[in-house]
Design an enzyme around this catalytic site. Structure first.
Site, PDB file in Angstrom:
ATOM      1  N   GLU A 191      -4.506  -9.298  -1.177  1.00  0.00           N
ATOM      2  CA  GLU A 191      -4.893  -9.125   0.232  1.00  0.00           C
ATOM      3  C   GLU A 191      -6.329  -8.629   0.320  1.00  0.00           C
ATOM      4  OE1 GLU A 191      -2.072  -7.189   2.891  1.00  0.00           O
ATOM      5  OE2 GLU A 191      -3.760  -6.169   3.877  1.00  0.00           O
TER       6      GLU A 191
ATOM      7  N   GLU B 166       0.828  -1.202   0.000  1.00  0.00           N
ATOM      8  CA  GLU B 166       0.000   0.000   0.000  1.00  0.00           C
ATOM      9  C   GLU B 166       0.870   1.263   0.000  1.00  0.00           C
ATOM     10  OE1 GLU B 166      -2.890  -0.493   3.140  1.00  0.00           O
ATOM     11  OE2 GLU B 166      -3.699  -2.313   2.231  1.00  0.00           O
TER      12      GLU B 166
END
Length: 485
Positions: free
Chosen positions: A318, A214
């Site tokens: 994820e 991220e």
């Protein structure tokens, strides 16, 4: 002898299609990719609890597993992908410098790193400690013994001493890069060295390596962070990716994919990928990884188009949320199948607190508890859509289809979100749509509460169709044999 209404209809040659409220036609002419599998990250749960056999069986086998002291018999999920987290923490002091720790860090979310100081990049030197992180490594070994065959190495943050503020939870405001520019190559060397060491000493060959987590998000704040994290601008990512590709190649790991960039949302992933394409750095990347935290929103189809144009694979690497009923999981998973066309799907934590976990656990207290209802919802998909199958167009927004060419078997997973109704499945577009009158085994899980992966043998093909009654929020999986495209 007792017959169901549908069985009598098949035997007598009658049709109950008027009872089917919705008809879905499965399309055999599509090919949305070969399924690579289902997975989980080992951080942080495996690092906390270690190689617990019963948890490994639940996660990585399709056995029925005795759980809760024999009080429960639970279907294993059959996950075949493991993501191993390269940690960023060490508690040594070198040259008067030591790691800075965020005041809000959660101890079980701190991951031990192997390269403890910058004195030497030689992995056999005292700058490296290969004894740490034993629990996560042992769970990975155990997963291998249970048949896991696909491994990814990923990083949440560079080692603390590579960071500008020496804090592996992020920069001091969350929006700035926290990797020192002179350590861009060091971060790549760190990951490539772990991959090399794993192949030589752990018996693990990492299929792919991911250097970021991220990276475009702005919540990696070293002053308030509760986990490892690091912001990377797209321009920085491009440079690190080049170093990573070179570092892997120089260690004889040219077949190991570089994946990028594990952005939090589909839209961010598309933006970052476009930047990597424009800079030329995308040539170093063999797969786009994206996280599923945009849930029911975001341009899934757009990201798929970018992956197709680049000729690279696409994973949802994820996913997680706190809805223990399984409703969000089922909805978002079907959206991924229908629009993202990813070829693998990874749940973040098998064990986690509250409803985030498939198995509810307290990793700090090293305790595990109940199996959540969404565990059984996920089992409807993972136990039937298996690696090597071709993903087909299920024909509607509540249906997923996969084809097993080896066994000539069609897998259908469907959810009924509306009022109780019959769902009718039309296989007339297949050259061989199964055998008339043949049994279609089905499995059922009720979102929220009720059935927990219960099998039934009461559904039969009538001509080129079959149907089943669904109550509201019911997930059902069907396996149709003797099907040819």
């Amino acid at each position: 002898m007792h017959y169901t209404l549908q069985t009598l209809a098949v035997l007598l040659g009658y049709s109950l299609l008027t009872k089917a409220d919705t008809t879905t036609t499965i399309n055999p002419d599509t090919d949305w990719g070969t399924w690579e599998g289902w997975g989980t990250s080992l951080a942080w749960w495996a690092a906390a609890v270690g190689p617990v056999e019963v948890i490994a069986e639940l996660a990585f086998t399709t056995n029925w597993v005795s759980y809760d002291g024999g009080n429960m018999n639970v279907p294993g999920l059959g996950l075949n992908i493991v993501r191993y987290n390269a940690g960023a923490c060490s508690w040594n002091t070198y040259d008067g410098v030591s790691m800075v720790v965020s005041p809000g860090i959660i101890s079980s979310w701190q991951m031990d790193g192997f390269w403890t100081d910058w004195a030497s990049s030689n992995s056999t030197s005292s700058s490296w400690d290969w004894t740490v992180d034993a629990n996560q490594r042992e769970m990975m070994r155990l997963a291998t013994s249970y048949g896991v065959d696909t491994f990814e190495l990923f990083s949440n943050s560079p080692m603390w001493w590579m960071c500008i503020n020496h804090n592996p939870s992020g920069s001091n405001d969350g929006t700035d890069d926290n990797l020192q520019s002179w350590n861009y190559e060091s971060h790549a060397i760190y990951l490539a060295t772990i991959a090399e060491h794993a192949a030589n000493y752990w018996g693990i060959t990492f299929n792919s390596v991911e250097a970021f987590n991220e990276p475009s998000s702005n919540w990696w704040n070293g002053l308030t962070g509760d986990q490892e994290g690091c912001h990377f601008a797209a321009t920085t990512q491009a440079l690190v990716l080049g170093h990573l590709r070179t570092a892997l190649n120089s260690r004889g790991l040219s077949s190991t994919l570089v994946s990028a960039s594990d952005e939090n949302t589909y839209d961010l992933a598309g933006s970052t990928w476009s930047s990597l394409v424009n800079s030329g750095a995308s040539s170093n990347v063999g797969r786009i990884n994206v996280h599923g935290y945009q849930y029911g929103s975001g341009n899934r189809a757009g990201l798929y188009s970018l992956a197709q144009a680049a000729g690279v694979a696409l994973w949802n690497s994820e996913y997680g949320e706190a809805d223990g009923t399984g409703a969000e999981l089922a909805s978002n998973l079907i959206l991924d199948f229908r629009w993202l066309h990813n070829t693998a799907w990874v749940y973040w934590q098998v064990l986690d607190s509250s409803s985030w976990g498939l198995v509810v656990a307290d990793n700090n207290a090293l305790s595990s508890g109940s199996i959540s209802q969404k565990y059984y919802v996920l089992a409807q998909f993972t136990r039937h859509i298996r690696p090597g199958m071709t993903i087909l167009d299920g024909g509607s927004d509540n249906t997923v289809a996969a084809y097993d060419a080896t066994n000539q078997k069609l897998i259908i997973v469907a959810v009924n979100w509306g009022d109780a109704q019959y769902l009718n499945f039309d296989l007339s577009s297949f050259s061989t749509p199964g055998r008339n009158g043949a049994l279609v085994p089905r499995w059922s899980t009720q979102i929220g509460s009720g059935d927990q992966y219960v099998s039934y043998h009461d559904t039969y093909i009538s001509g080129t169709k079959f149907w089943s009654y669904f109550v509201t929020n019911q997930v059902q999986t069907f396996e149709v044999s003797n099907v040819a495209l």
